[in-house]
Design a protein around this motif. Structure first.
Motif, mmCIF file in Angstrom:
data_model
loop_
_atom_site.group_PDB
_atom_site.id
_atom_site.type_symbol
_atom_site.label_atom_id
_atom_site.label_comp_id
_atom_site.label_asym_id
_atom_site.label_seq_id
_atom_site.Cartn_x
_atom_site.Cartn_y
_atom_site.Cartn_z
ATOM 1 N N THR A 77 0.624 -1.150 -0.017
ATOM 2 C CA THR A 77 0.153 -0.164 0.097
ATOM 3 C C THR A 77 0.914 1.266 0.057
ATOM 4 O O THR A 77 0.457 2.306 -0.027
ATOM 5 N N GLY A 78 2.181 0.881 0.071
ATOM 6 C CA GLY A 78 2.878 2.310 -0.086
ATOM 7 C C GLY A 78 3.751 2.738 1.448
ATOM 8 O O GLY A 78 4.804 3.366 1.268
ATOM 9 N N GLU A 79 3.352 2.223 2.320
ATOM 10 C CA GLU A 79 3.773 2.379 3.724
ATOM 11 C C GLU A 79 5.038 2.097 3.740
ATOM 12 O O GLU A 79 5.600 0.770 3.222
ATOM 13 N N THR A 80 6.148 2.418 4.605
ATOM 14 C CA THR A 80 7.704 1.993 4.916
ATOM 15 C C THR A 80 7.747 2.066 6.378
ATOM 16 O O THR A 80 7.645 2.924 7.054
ATOM 17 N N ARG A 81 8.398 0.888 6.963
ATOM 18 C CA ARG A 81 8.615 0.976 8.194
ATOM 19 C C ARG A 81 9.992 0.685 8.458
ATOM 20 O O ARG A 81 10.483 -0.477 8.111
ATOM 21 N N ILE A 82 10.799 1.458 9.530
ATOM 22 C CA ILE A 82 12.213 1.089 9.520
ATOM 23 C C ILE A 82 12.406 0.626 11.014
ATOM 24 O O ILE A 82 11.878 1.112 12.003
ATOM 25 N N GLY A 83 13.038 -0.517 11.027
ATOM 26 C CA GLY A 83 13.550 -1.334 12.323
ATOM 27 C C GLY A 83 14.789 -0.902 12.717
ATOM 28 O O GLY A 83 15.120 0.083 12.810
ATOM 29 N N ASP A 84 15.593 -2.094 13.415
ATOM 30 C CA ASP A 84 16.700 -1.776 14.142
ATOM 31 C C ASP A 84 17.862 -1.945 13.200
ATOM 32 O O ASP A 84 17.758 -2.333 12.025
ATOM 33 N N LEU A 85 19.080 -1.579 13.975
ATOM 34 C CA LEU A 85 20.086 -1.509 13.031
ATOM 35 C C LEU A 85 20.645 -2.958 12.992
ATOM 36 O O LEU A 85 20.720 -3.754 14.247
ATOM 37 N N LEU A 86 21.126 -3.564 11.895
ATOM 38 C CA LEU A 86 21.540 -4.936 11.836
ATOM 39 C C LEU A 86 22.924 -5.368 11.636
ATOM 40 O O LEU A 86 23.573 -6.295 12.223
ATOM 41 N N PHE A 87 23.502 -4.265 10.896
ATOM 42 C CA PHE A 87 25.113 -4.387 10.511
ATOM 43 C C PHE A 87 25.618 -2.983 10.523
ATOM 44 O O PHE A 87 25.126 -2.122 10.265
ATOM 45 N N ALA A 88 26.941 -2.837 11.288
ATOM 46 C CA ALA A 88 27.618 -1.879 11.286
ATOM 47 C C ALA A 88 28.991 -2.035 10.812
ATOM 48 O O ALA A 88 29.642 -2.921 11.579
ATOM 49 N N GLY A 89 29.377 -1.128 9.959
ATOM 50 C CA GLY A 89 30.795 -1.600 9.479
ATOM 51 C C GLY A 89 31.395 -0.079 9.126
ATOM 52 O O GLY A 89 30.852 1.033 8.945
ATOM 53 N N ILE A 90 32.771 0.193 9.335
ATOM 54 C CA ILE A 90 33.747 0.981 8.996
ATOM 55 C C ILE A 90 34.882 0.517 8.153
ATOM 56 O O ILE A 90 35.490 -0.550 8.716
ATOM 57 N N ASP A 91 35.086 0.982 6.962
ATOM 58 C CA ASP A 91 36.259 0.540 6.441
ATOM 59 C C ASP A 91 37.278 1.557 6.302
ATOM 60 O O ASP A 91 37.102 2.735 5.693
#
Length: 496
Positions: free
Chosen positions: A290-304
């Motif tokens: 229907t077009g809605e978006t829901r953002i959840g928790d952070l799964l991956f964190a990286g620094i290069d």
């Protein structure tokens, strides 16, 4: 061409006109003299200085001439003739007032008043609308049937609708703030409530429910909503500010905060992370059809950093044994190892009032071993667990007053005494930084403070000599599940 007549006149057609005298010719020196005199004359002298002099009188004459010319050439001021309407009175005034726009406070009315004639039939009762459309909002801690009753639905219809909804979803799981669209039908008389004809609402992110009245009563219609659960991956350069760069790339603020907290367990954000480094993060995302978006928790964190990569994955290997926010899990590196560091050097913010070692007891008056640290802090300040552990004891015991003992594994245990209130119970597990109690002065105490003890293999040791960093390594089935999750996350495309 020159002509000479009998009288001796000479006519020069190119130099002089007939019948007019020749104009005097000025030499260049004369013209220069006249121009010099004209430029020296001050035509607008200051009338406030040298009053009565020749220049002053010349300036006055110039001013008078200019004023006279202005007065002579001015068009003058003539009155404009306008028509004034005749004031209204009587019936004309009443009709104009009824059709005009005026504040209600001045007695304004709208429309033209007309007396009823023979075509108007009096009604004994004004008919009601056949249906009424309205909406209701589910409040925090509210029940589904109470919301419908407040909206005007009959109690039996509200209870029947709540029972039908409970067959599809848990009513307590419906989020607060959910909007419910209602349609109430015609009622037999004004003494009863309108019947519920139709009901629509979003029960879950992936499910909408609709209730409609048929021949056999209310029926429920489930409307599943397709959901795309592909995570969102965002990469970019750190630049001058990691937070601002991530936000500019479209990362939600909550995810950026979680990212910085995760990375800070392995790197110093201000010292180790540079502007040329690149960040890489993956967050949960659900997109409805229907077009809605829901953002959840952070799964991956990286620094290069070029020479070094930090890749952390959120994983809950034993969520069933952790009671706080266990579903979020902890941060493990790509090899399946995690390190939890203490938030601060002490379990409460305060100052050390008594150190570990021999001391004279402030109440008993003799010297004996002080097996912990006394930390003075304001009454009611929160006390935090230094690292993960299990509550071995929580209650009142002797001179320690309200006391909590935590077992951390590896022969390490810690105790917290003199609490005003205990926030955990025996047998439960706690996580690093979790509040386990509050500063007080129970037991043998001279004021609000925390007595903090640490034991290693049963013997008391100085708490300041212990590092509360805990290291966990995945193995077996948990490591295989973790590796599969890492491969799945790293396969996510950027912006996908």
């Amino acid at each position: 061409m020159y002509l000479r007549n009998d009288q001796g006149f000479e006519l020069a057609s190119a130099t002089a006109g007939f019948g007019r005298a020749s104009a005097p010719t000025l030499t260049p020196s004369t013209r220069a003299l006249l121009h010099d005199r004209a430029t020296r004359i001050d035509w607008v002298p200051d009338l406030g200085a040298r009053i009565g002099s020749l220049d002053w009188w010349r300036g006055l004459a110039t001013c008078t001439a200019l004023c006279a010319a202005t007065w002579t050439l001015s068009p003058g001021m003539r009155p404009l003739v306008g028509a004034v309407p005749t004031p209204l009175a009587g019936a004309e005034w009443e009709e104009t007032r009824a059709q005009g726009i005026a504040p209600l406070a001045q007695g304004a009315t709208t429309g033209r008043r007309m007396a009823a004639n023979d075509l108007v039939a009096p009604l004994a009762e004004v008919p009601e609308r056949p249906s009424v459309d309205l909406s209701a909002t589910l409040g925090d801690g509210d029940s589904f049937d109470r919301v419908l009753i407040r909206a005007g639905v009959a109690r039996n219809d509200a209870e029947a609708a709540a029972a039908l909804v409970a067959q599809s979803v848990d009513p307590t799981a419906i989020p607060a703030g959910t909007r419910i669209a209602l349609t109430l039908g015609r009622r037999a008389d004004r003494t009863v409530a309108r019947p519920l004809e139709k009901l629509d609402f979003r029960a879950r992110f992936d499910l909408a429910l609709s209730l409609a009245r048929g021949a056999g009563g209310l029926t429920v219609n489930r409307k599943p909503i397709a959901i795309d659960s592909t995570p969102l991956r965002i990469q970019g350069l750190v630049g001058s500010s990691l937070y601002r760069s991530a936000r500019a790339a479209g990362v939600p603020a909550k995810a950026v905060e979680s990212f910085i907290k995760a990375i800070s367990t392995r790197l110093s954000i201000g010292r180790d992370v540079t502007a040329s480094d690149s960040f890489d993060l993956i967050v949960q995302r659900e997109r409805a059809a229907t077009g809605e978006t829901r953002i959840g928790d952070l799964l991956f964190a990286g620094i290069d950093q070029g020479r070094r990569k930090v890749q952390l994955v959120r994983f809950a290997p034993d969520a069933a044994n952790v009671d706080d926010d266990a579903s979020h899990g902890g941060w493990f590196d790509a090899n399946g190892q995690t390190e939890r560091r203490a938030v601060s050097g002490m379990p409460v913010i305060g100052r050390i009032t008594s150190s570990f070692g021999l001391r004279t007891h402030p109440l008993l008056g003799f010297t004996r071993m002080h097996k912990g640290l006394d930390i003075g802090a304001p009454y009611g300040a929160p006390i935090h667990a230094m690292t993960d552990g299990r509550v071995a004891f929580a209650g009142r015991t002797g001179g320690y007053g309200n006391f909590v003992k935590l077992v951390h594994g590896g022969g390490l245990a810690s105790g917290y005494g003199h609490m005003s209130r205990i926030a955990v119970s025996s047998g439960t597990r706690v996580r690093q930084g979790q509040v386990i109690g509050y500063i007080g002065s129970t037991g043998m105490s001279t004021g609000p403070h925390l007595h903090w003890e640490v034991w290693k293999n049963g013997g008391a040791i100085n708490p300041r000599s212990v590092s509360f960093a805990s290291v966990a390594q995945l193995s077996g089935a948990k490591l295989r599940a973790f590796k599969a999750k890492v491969a799945q996350l790293l396969a996510v495309r950027v912006g996908g």
